[in-house]
Write a protein that holds these residues in place. Structure first.
Motif, PDB file in Angstrom:
ATOM      1  N   ARG A   1      -1.858  -9.811  -1.038  1.00 40.08           N
ATOM      2  CA  ARG A   1      -3.070  -8.983  -1.058  1.00 40.08           C
ATOM      3  C   ARG A   1      -4.065  -9.499  -0.016  1.00 40.08           C
ATOM      4  O   ARG A   1      -4.730  -8.713   0.670  1.00 40.08           O
ATOM      5  CB  ARG A   1      -3.695  -9.004  -2.458  1.00 40.08           C
ATOM      6  CG  ARG A   1      -5.124  -8.474  -2.558  1.00 40.08           C
ATOM      7  CD  ARG A   1      -5.173  -6.951  -2.524  1.00 40.08           C
ATOM      8  NE  ARG A   1      -6.509  -6.444  -2.387  1.00 40.08           N
ATOM      9  CZ  ARG A   1      -7.274  -6.038  -3.401  1.00 40.08           C
ATOM     10  NH1 ARG A   1      -6.840  -6.078  -4.626  1.00 40.08           N
ATOM     11  NH2 ARG A   1      -8.481  -5.564  -3.159  1.00 40.08           N
TER      12      ARG A   1
ATOM     13  N   ASN B   1      -5.649  -5.022   7.327  1.00 45.07           N
ATOM     14  CA  ASN B   1      -6.327  -3.715   7.353  1.00 45.07           C
ATOM     15  C   ASN B   1      -7.666  -3.797   8.088  1.00 45.07           C
ATOM     16  O   ASN B   1      -8.041  -2.859   8.795  1.00 45.07           O
ATOM     17  CB  ASN B   1      -6.501  -3.168   5.944  1.00 45.07           C
ATOM     18  CG  ASN B   1      -5.234  -2.528   5.417  1.00 45.07           C
ATOM     19  OD1 ASN B   1      -4.273  -2.299   6.160  1.00 45.07           O
ATOM     20  ND2 ASN B   1      -5.205  -2.241   4.133  1.00 45.07           N
TER      21      ASN B   1
ATOM     22  N   ALA C   1       1.803  -6.642   9.404  1.00 46.71           N
ATOM     23  CA  ALA C   1       2.504  -6.004   8.283  1.00 46.71           C
ATOM     24  C   ALA C   1       3.980  -6.371   8.354  1.00 46.71           C
ATOM     25  O   ALA C   1       4.549  -6.528   9.438  1.00 46.71           O
ATOM     26  CB  ALA C   1       2.330  -4.484   8.331  1.00 46.71           C
TER      27      ALA C   1
ATOM     28  N   TYR D   1       3.080  -6.067   2.849  1.00 43.73           N
ATOM     29  CA  TYR D   1       2.382  -7.249   3.352  1.00 43.73           C
ATOM     30  C   TYR D   1       2.878  -8.471   2.595  1.00 43.73           C
ATOM     31  O   TYR D   1       3.430  -8.360   1.509  1.00 43.73           O
ATOM     32  CB  TYR D   1       0.876  -7.121   3.115  1.00 43.73           C
ATOM     33  CG  TYR D   1       0.273  -5.824   3.582  1.00 43.73           C
ATOM     34  CD1 TYR D   1      -0.216  -5.692   4.876  1.00 43.73           C
ATOM     35  CD2 TYR D   1       0.196  -4.727   2.726  1.00 43.73           C
ATOM     36  CE1 TYR D   1      -0.773  -4.509   5.304  1.00 43.73           C
ATOM     37  CE2 TYR D   1      -0.367  -3.532   3.159  1.00 43.73           C
ATOM     38  CZ  TYR D   1      -0.842  -3.423   4.437  1.00 43.73           C
ATOM     39  OH  TYR D   1      -1.382  -2.245   4.865  1.00 43.73           O
TER      40      TYR D   1
ATOM     41  N   GLY E   1      -3.198   0.288  -3.582  1.00 45.43           N
ATOM     42  CA  GLY E   1      -2.528  -0.988  -3.393  1.00 45.43           C
ATOM     43  C   GLY E   1      -1.827  -1.413  -4.673  1.00 45.43           C
ATOM     44  O   GLY E   1      -2.361  -1.220  -5.767  1.00 45.43           O
TER      45      GLY E   1
ATOM     46  N   ASP F   1       0.872  -1.173   0.000  1.00 46.73           N
ATOM     47  CA  ASP F   1       0.000   0.000   0.000  1.00 46.73           C
ATOM     48  C   ASP F   1       0.903   1.215   0.000  1.00 46.73           C
ATOM     49  O   ASP F   1       1.844   1.309   0.801  1.00 46.73           O
ATOM     50  CB  ASP F   1      -0.877   0.040   1.261  1.00 46.73           C
ATOM     51  CG  ASP F   1      -2.127  -0.814   1.144  1.00 46.73           C
ATOM     52  OD1 ASP F   1      -2.531  -1.135   0.016  1.00 46.73           O
ATOM     53  OD2 ASP F   1      -2.711  -1.141   2.189  1.00 46.73           O
TER      54      ASP F   1
ATOM     55  N   ARG G   1      -2.991  -8.362   3.299  1.00 48.46           N
ATOM     56  CA  ARG G   1      -3.266  -6.919   3.425  1.00 48.46           C
ATOM     57  C   ARG G   1      -4.716  -6.670   3.791  1.00 48.46           C
ATOM     58  O   ARG G   1      -5.020  -5.902   4.703  1.00 48.46           O
ATOM     59  CB  ARG G   1      -2.919  -6.221   2.122  1.00 48.46           C
ATOM     60  CG  ARG G   1      -3.230  -4.738   2.122  1.00 48.46           C
ATOM     61  CD  ARG G   1      -4.579  -4.474   1.484  1.00 48.46           C
ATOM     62  NE  ARG G   1      -4.513  -3.281   0.670  1.00 48.46           N
ATOM     63  CZ  ARG G   1      -5.336  -3.010  -0.306  1.00 48.46           C
ATOM     64  NH1 ARG G   1      -6.300  -3.839  -0.633  1.00 48.46           N
ATOM     65  NH2 ARG G   1      -5.242  -1.902  -0.979  1.00 48.46           N
TER      66      ARG G   1
END
Length: 117
Positions: free
Chosen positions: A76, A83, A35, A73, A110, A5, A79
């Protein structure tokens, strides 16, 4: 391959210390939830371009400094999971209007890396 990100924003120079403190707290939360890296950079050599530039992109004024940051991360999917946990974390501020920058001018997104050396 990882997932990243990225963020670019303008921070008022007089609020830079408050921004750094907020970033330290936010970074700890993201890292606590998985992360891989959390990086915050203050503009040092970001000229105001004639057509495009970091300052133009976030409509930075002479009283503001450009900040460039990213979070790494594993994927995806990680992530999205991280998040969601971060946004539900009670340590996260609930009132975004009290941030030390104008969030409406922040650029974020992203990215899927295609090369990692």
């Amino acid at each position: 391959m990882s997932y990243v990100d990225g963020f670019v924003l303008a921070v008022p120079k007089q609020k830079l210390d408050a921004y750094k403190e907020m970033a330290r707290k936010a970074g700890a939360i993201w890292m606590d939830h998985g992360a891989l890296a959390f990086v915050e950079c203050v503009g040092d050599d970001v000229p105001y371009g004639e057509l495009t530039s970091f300052p133009r992109a976030v409509q930075a004024t002479e009283e503001e400094i450009v900040v460039f940051s990213w979070i790494v991360y594993k994927s995806r999917e990680d992530r999205d999971t991280i998040n969601a946990k971060v946004m539900a974390d009670p340590r996260m501020p609930k009132d975004m209007s009290e941030m030390p920058f104008d969030g409406k001018r922040m650029i974020f997104g992203g990215f899927r890396p295609f090369l990692e050396l």
